[in-house]
Write a protein that holds these residues in place. Structure first.
Motif, PDB file in Angstrom:
ATOM      1  N   LEU A  20     -10.400  -2.362  -1.046  1.00  0.00           N
ATOM      2  CA  LEU A  20      -9.028  -2.058  -1.436  1.00  0.00           C
ATOM      3  C   LEU A  20      -8.496  -3.229  -2.250  1.00  0.00           C
ATOM      4  CD1 LEU A  20      -6.716   0.015  -0.976  1.00  0.00           C
ATOM      5  CD2 LEU A  20      -5.945  -1.461   0.885  1.00  0.00           C
ATOM      6  N   GLN A  21      -7.934  -2.937  -3.396  1.00  0.00           N
ATOM      7  CA  GLN A  21      -7.414  -4.004  -4.259  1.00  0.00           C
ATOM      8  C   GLN A  21      -5.985  -3.670  -4.644  1.00  0.00           C
ATOM      9  OE1 GLN A  21      -9.729  -4.717  -7.783  1.00  0.00           O
ATOM     10  NE2 GLN A  21      -8.461  -6.432  -8.421  1.00  0.00           N
ATOM     11  N   CYS A  22      -5.094  -4.670  -4.507  1.00  0.00           N
ATOM     12  CA  CYS A  22      -3.695  -4.530  -4.924  1.00  0.00           C
ATOM     13  C   CYS A  22      -3.495  -5.415  -6.145  1.00  0.00           C
ATOM     14  CB  CYS A  22      -2.756  -4.955  -3.803  1.00  0.00           C
ATOM     15  SG  CYS A  22      -2.920  -3.961  -2.320  1.00  0.00           S
ATOM     16  N   SER A  23      -3.039  -4.840  -7.234  1.00  0.00           N
ATOM     17  CA  SER A  23      -2.847  -5.572  -8.489  1.00  0.00           C
ATOM     18  C   SER A  23      -1.401  -5.444  -8.934  1.00  0.00           C
ATOM     19  CB  SER A  23      -3.756  -5.009  -9.581  1.00  0.00           C
ATOM     20  OG  SER A  23      -5.105  -5.022  -9.169  1.00  0.00           O
ATOM     21  N   TYR A  24      -0.902  -6.555  -9.465  1.00  0.00           N
ATOM     22  CA  TYR A  24       0.458  -6.561 -10.007  1.00  0.00           C
ATOM     23  C   TYR A  24       0.405  -7.177 -11.393  1.00  0.00           C
ATOM     24  CZ  TYR A  24       5.443  -7.513 -10.463  1.00  0.00           C
ATOM     25  OH  TYR A  24       6.734  -7.549 -10.900  1.00  0.00           O
TER      26      TYR A  24
END
Length: 89
Positions: A20-24
């Motif tokens: 799972l990857q969260c990118s901003y």
């Protein structure tokens, strides 16, 4: 897109291996919307008349610039003549 700790616009991706990857991206989307342009009928006769008037003004200014330049060059010639006379005395 989700909100994460009051941070809106986080992109969440899940890889085929289960990561799972969260990118901003660091920017918020712009909420500005350009106003609608008023469409109006163009009066080509008025536009032609305005263009002719502006071209006349440009011609007049150019003519004045030539007269000023001619006057300046004749004054410059007189100054040079006076300077050459003064320096030879």
């Amino acid at each position: 897109m989700v909100s994460l700790h009051d941070l809106k616009g986080v992109i969440v991706t899940l890889s085929d291996r289960g990561h799972l990857q969260c990118s901003y991206l660091g920017t918020d989307p712009s909420l500005f919307r350009a106003p609608k342009v008023e469409s109006r009928e163009l009066n080509y006769e008025e536009l032609d008349a305005e263009l002719e008037e502006l071209q006349k003004i440009i011609r007049d200014v150019k003519a004045q610039a030539v007269v000023i330049a001619a006057g300046a060059s004749s004054m410059l010639g007189k100054c040079c003549t006076l300077n050459s006379i003064t320096s030879s005395c």
